[in-house]
Scaffold this motif. Structure first.
Motif, PDB file in Angstrom:
ATOM      1  N   VAL A  16       0.851  -1.200   0.000  1.00 62.84           N
ATOM      2  CA  VAL A  16       0.000   0.000   0.000  1.00 62.84           C
ATOM      3  C   VAL A  16       0.883   1.245   0.000  1.00 62.84           C
ATOM      4  N   LYS A  17       0.819   1.974  -1.073  1.00 61.04           N
ATOM      5  CA  LYS A  17       1.692   3.147  -1.228  1.00 61.04           C
ATOM      6  C   LYS A  17       1.139   4.392  -0.556  1.00 61.04           C
ATOM      7  N   LYS A  18      -0.178   4.498  -0.466  1.00 60.65           N
ATOM      8  CA  LYS A  18      -0.807   5.661   0.150  1.00 60.65           C
ATOM      9  C   LYS A  18      -1.913   5.197   1.089  1.00 60.65           C
ATOM     10  N   ARG A  19      -2.129   5.957   2.136  1.00 61.19           N
ATOM     11  CA  ARG A  19      -3.185   5.626   3.073  1.00 61.19           C
ATOM     12  C   ARG A  19      -3.717   6.906   3.699  1.00 61.19           C
ATOM     13  N   GLU A  20      -5.005   6.858   4.089  1.00 62.78           N
ATOM     14  CA  GLU A  20      -5.621   8.007   4.720  1.00 62.78           C
ATOM     15  C   GLU A  20      -4.842   8.370   5.993  1.00 62.78           C
ATOM     16  N   PRO A  21      -4.704   9.654   6.285  1.00 66.20           N
ATOM     17  CA  PRO A  21      -3.982  10.077   7.491  1.00 66.20           C
ATOM     18  C   PRO A  21      -4.552   9.418   8.739  1.00 66.20           C
ATOM     19  N   GLY A  22      -3.682   8.890   9.566  1.00 65.51           N
ATOM     20  CA  GLY A  22      -4.099   8.286  10.823  1.00 65.51           C
ATOM     21  C   GLY A  22      -4.577   6.854  10.720  1.00 65.51           C
ATOM     22  N   GLN A  23      -4.590   6.277   9.523  1.00 67.79           N
ATOM     23  CA  GLN A  23      -5.053   4.897   9.364  1.00 67.79           C
ATOM     24  C   GLN A  23      -3.894   4.003   8.971  1.00 67.79           C
ATOM     25  N   ASP A  24      -3.742   2.890   9.665  1.00 67.39           N
ATOM     26  CA  ASP A  24      -2.688   1.932   9.345  1.00 67.39           C
ATOM     27  C   ASP A  24      -2.983   1.288   7.992  1.00 67.39           C
ATOM     28  N   PRO A  25      -1.957   1.035   7.182  1.00 61.84           N
ATOM     29  CA  PRO A  25      -2.174   0.429   5.859  1.00 61.84           C
ATOM     30  C   PRO A  25      -2.907  -0.910   5.914  1.00 61.84           C
ATOM     31  N   ALA A  26      -2.786  -1.627   7.031  1.00 59.06           N
ATOM     32  CA  ALA A  26      -3.380  -2.970   7.125  1.00 59.06           C
ATOM     33  C   ALA A  26      -4.834  -2.962   7.596  1.00 59.06           C
ATOM     34  N   THR A  27      -5.361  -1.814   7.981  1.00 63.82           N
ATOM     35  CA  THR A  27      -6.694  -1.748   8.581  1.00 63.82           C
ATOM     36  C   THR A  27      -7.765  -2.395   7.715  1.00 63.82           C
ATOM     37  N   ARG A  28      -7.843  -2.005   6.467  1.00 66.45           N
ATOM     38  CA  ARG A  28      -8.907  -2.493   5.587  1.00 66.45           C
ATOM     39  C   ARG A  28      -8.740  -3.975   5.266  1.00 66.45           C
ATOM     40  N   THR A  29      -7.498  -4.429   5.134  1.00 65.24           N
ATOM     41  CA  THR A  29      -7.251  -5.842   4.831  1.00 65.24           C
ATOM     42  C   THR A  29      -7.657  -6.723   6.004  1.00 65.24           C
ATOM     43  N   PHE A  30      -7.309  -6.338   7.214  1.00 66.52           N
ATOM     44  CA  PHE A  30      -7.699  -7.113   8.392  1.00 66.52           C
ATOM     45  C   PHE A  30      -9.220  -7.142   8.525  1.00 66.52           C
ATOM     46  N   GLN A  31      -9.856  -6.009   8.300  1.00 71.59           N
ATOM     47  CA  GLN A  31     -11.315  -5.960   8.356  1.00 71.59           C
ATOM     48  C   GLN A  31     -11.924  -6.911   7.346  1.00 71.59           C
ATOM     49  N   ALA A  32     -11.408  -6.887   6.133  1.00 71.73           N
ATOM     50  CA  ALA A  32     -11.960  -7.705   5.054  1.00 71.73           C
ATOM     51  C   ALA A  32     -11.857  -9.195   5.357  1.00 71.73           C
ATOM     52  N   ILE A  33     -10.692  -9.627   5.809  1.00 68.55           N
ATOM     53  CA  ILE A  33     -10.490 -11.050   6.086  1.00 68.55           C
ATOM     54  C   ILE A  33     -11.382 -11.501   7.235  1.00 68.55           C
ATOM     55  N   ARG A  34     -11.490 -10.673   8.277  1.00 64.37           N
ATOM     56  CA  ARG A  34     -12.346 -11.004   9.418  1.00 64.37           C
ATOM     57  C   ARG A  34     -13.807 -11.130   9.008  1.00 64.37           C
ATOM     58  N   ILE A  35     -14.298 -10.171   8.246  1.00 66.68           N
ATOM     59  CA  ILE A  35     -15.694 -10.198   7.800  1.00 66.68           C
ATOM     60  C   ILE A  35     -15.960 -11.421   6.945  1.00 66.68           C
ATOM     61  N   PHE A  36     -15.026 -11.728   6.044  1.00 66.60           N
ATOM     62  CA  PHE A  36     -15.196 -12.874   5.148  1.00 66.60           C
ATOM     63  C   PHE A  36     -15.200 -14.190   5.915  1.00 66.60           C
ATOM     64  N   LEU A  37     -14.210 -14.399   6.770  1.00 66.43           N
ATOM     65  CA  LEU A  37     -14.088 -15.667   7.488  1.00 66.43           C
ATOM     66  C   LEU A  37     -15.294 -15.940   8.383  1.00 66.43           C
ATOM     67  N   ASN A  38     -15.815 -14.900   9.001  1.00 71.83           N
ATOM     68  CA  ASN A  38     -16.924 -15.061   9.942  1.00 71.83           C
ATOM     69  C   ASN A  38     -18.292 -14.884   9.295  1.00 71.83           C
ATOM     70  N   ARG A  39     -18.302 -14.664   7.990  1.00 67.19           N
ATOM     71  CA  ARG A  39     -19.550 -14.498   7.239  1.00 67.19           C
ATOM     72  C   ARG A  39     -20.440 -13.436   7.898  1.00 67.19           C
ATOM     73  N   GLU A  40     -19.813 -12.342   8.289  1.00 63.54           N
ATOM     74  CA  GLU A  40     -20.533 -11.344   9.076  1.00 63.54           C
ATOM     75  C   GLU A  40     -21.694 -10.704   8.328  1.00 63.54           C
ATOM     76  N   LEU A  41     -21.495 -10.368   7.065  1.00 63.34           N
ATOM     77  CA  LEU A  41     -22.575  -9.736   6.316  1.00 63.34           C
ATOM     78  C   LEU A  41     -23.667 -10.739   5.978  1.00 63.34           C
ATOM     79  N   GLU A  42     -23.270 -11.989   5.701  1.00 65.76           N
ATOM     80  CA  GLU A  42     -24.256 -13.025   5.426  1.00 65.76           C
ATOM     81  C   GLU A  42     -25.098 -13.302   6.675  1.00 65.76           C
ATOM     82  N   GLU A  43     -24.445 -13.345   7.850  1.00 65.87           N
ATOM     83  CA  GLU A  43     -25.170 -13.572   9.097  1.00 65.87           C
ATOM     84  C   GLU A  43     -26.149 -12.438   9.369  1.00 65.87           C
ATOM     85  N   LEU A  44     -25.731 -11.214   9.073  1.00 59.34           N
ATOM     86  CA  LEU A  44     -26.607 -10.058   9.279  1.00 59.34           C
ATOM     87  C   LEU A  44     -27.819 -10.133   8.349  1.00 59.34           C
ATOM     88  N   SER A  45     -27.576 -10.477   7.091  1.00 58.80           N
ATOM     89  CA  SER A  45     -28.678 -10.603   6.135  1.00 58.80           C
ATOM     90  C   SER A  45     -29.636 -11.724   6.529  1.00 58.80           C
TER      91      SER A  45
END
Length: 311
Positions: free
Chosen positions: A190-219
């Protein structure tokens, strides 16, 4: 297991007020966590009230064992299994359902759970450690295309392709088994990132949501909430990112509309099937005071709807 700081329930008093607790009512806390909302619900229930709590995290279930109140029952269940869980304890209709989505502070702060890159630990990320694939196992086998799709879809990450390529290259040299290693791989991609946000934030969120089927469970759970709510019963949902909030907003909005009928059908307004829910107020966000005391509250959004009385 490492001890974690006490979880602060976000929008605690606002959520309980929105439930409009009836002393003899039956309520569901679909995400027990460390019991912040459940404790306050119990305080407002009368002697004949009842609270059924659900959580798929075994640590949360263990923490809930300390509550000996006879009006309270905690089940090791995902909220996507709401109707089955209620049937298990002999409950058909309830007067309110609360869903506090996302990850709790104890989960984030415990290195062994692997949810956060702030401290090094094994890449697990499972809400329920008794089942399913760990993040490390998935990262070891997913194709570059699968990695990119998950990171883009669930993390809304614009550098998803670059991150996926970097993960595949890195794992060919050494397995990506820890949070720090994954964070380092992502940071290089990741070459650029929003100020104050770690480059890994979105990737960790994505993997967690996918593995736990969070959006599917909500639906899955939202229509079940509608089915089990008694007339006038409240559904209160607190979400923490746009993907969750979008699902909740669209569901509540759609259920608050009269049933769709073909265009140009000659029907009067009073002949249309009534809506199944009624929206209660506007979306609620934490106060500046709460965000100052708990930075993790800053992205929270609460929405409330009420089951309509349908004859």
């Amino acid at each position: 297991m490492n001890e974690s700081p006490q979880h602060r329930a976000v929008l605690l008093h606002e959520a309980i007020e929105a439930l409009h607790i009836q002393p003899a009512g039956v309520y569901v806390d679909g995400t027990f966590g460390r019991g912040g909302h459940s404790h306050l619900i119990l305080q407002q229930l009368g002697a004949n009230g009842r609270l059924i709590a659900l959580d798929r995290d075994l640590d949360a279930v263990a923490a809930g064992a300390a509550i000996t109140d006879r009006r309270f029952q905690l089940l090791h269940r995902s909220f996507g299994e709401l109707k089955a869980a209620l049937a298990e304890v002999g409950v058909g209709r309830v007067d309110g359902v609360l869903l506090d989505l996302g990850v709790s502070s104890p989960q984030l702060d415990c290195a062994e759970r692997g949810f956060s890159f702030r401290c090094d630990g094994p890449l697990d990320m499972r809400m329920d450690v008794s089942r399913g694939q760990t993040a490390a196992e998935w990262l070891a086998t997913a194709t570059e295309a699968q990695l990119g799709e998950v990171i883009k879809r669930y993390g809304e990450e614009r550098f998803a392709k670059q991150i996926a390529k970097a993960i595949v290259s890195a794992r060919a040299i050494q397995p990506i088994a820890t949070t720090k290693r994954l964070a380092a791989v992502v940071a290089k991609a990741v070459k650029k990132r929003e100020p104050g946000q770690d480059p890994a934030t979105r990737t960790f969120q994505a993997i967690r949501i996918f593995l736990n089927r969070e959006l599917e469970e909500l639906s899955l759970v939202l229509p079940q909430c509608l089915d089990v709510l008694a007339d006038g019963g409240r559904l209160v949902v607190i979400s923490f990112h746009s993907l969750e909030d979008r699902i909740v907003k669209h569901f509540m909005r759609d259920m608050a509309k009269p049933n769709d009928m073909p265009d140009k059908l000659p029907l009067r307004a009073n002949e249309l099937a009534p809506p199944k829910m009624r929206l209660i107020g506007k979306r609620v966000r934490p106060s500046a005071t709460e965000v100052s005391a708990n930075a993790r509250a800053r992205s929270a959004v609460m929405r409330v709807a009420e089951r309509a009385c349908i004859e």
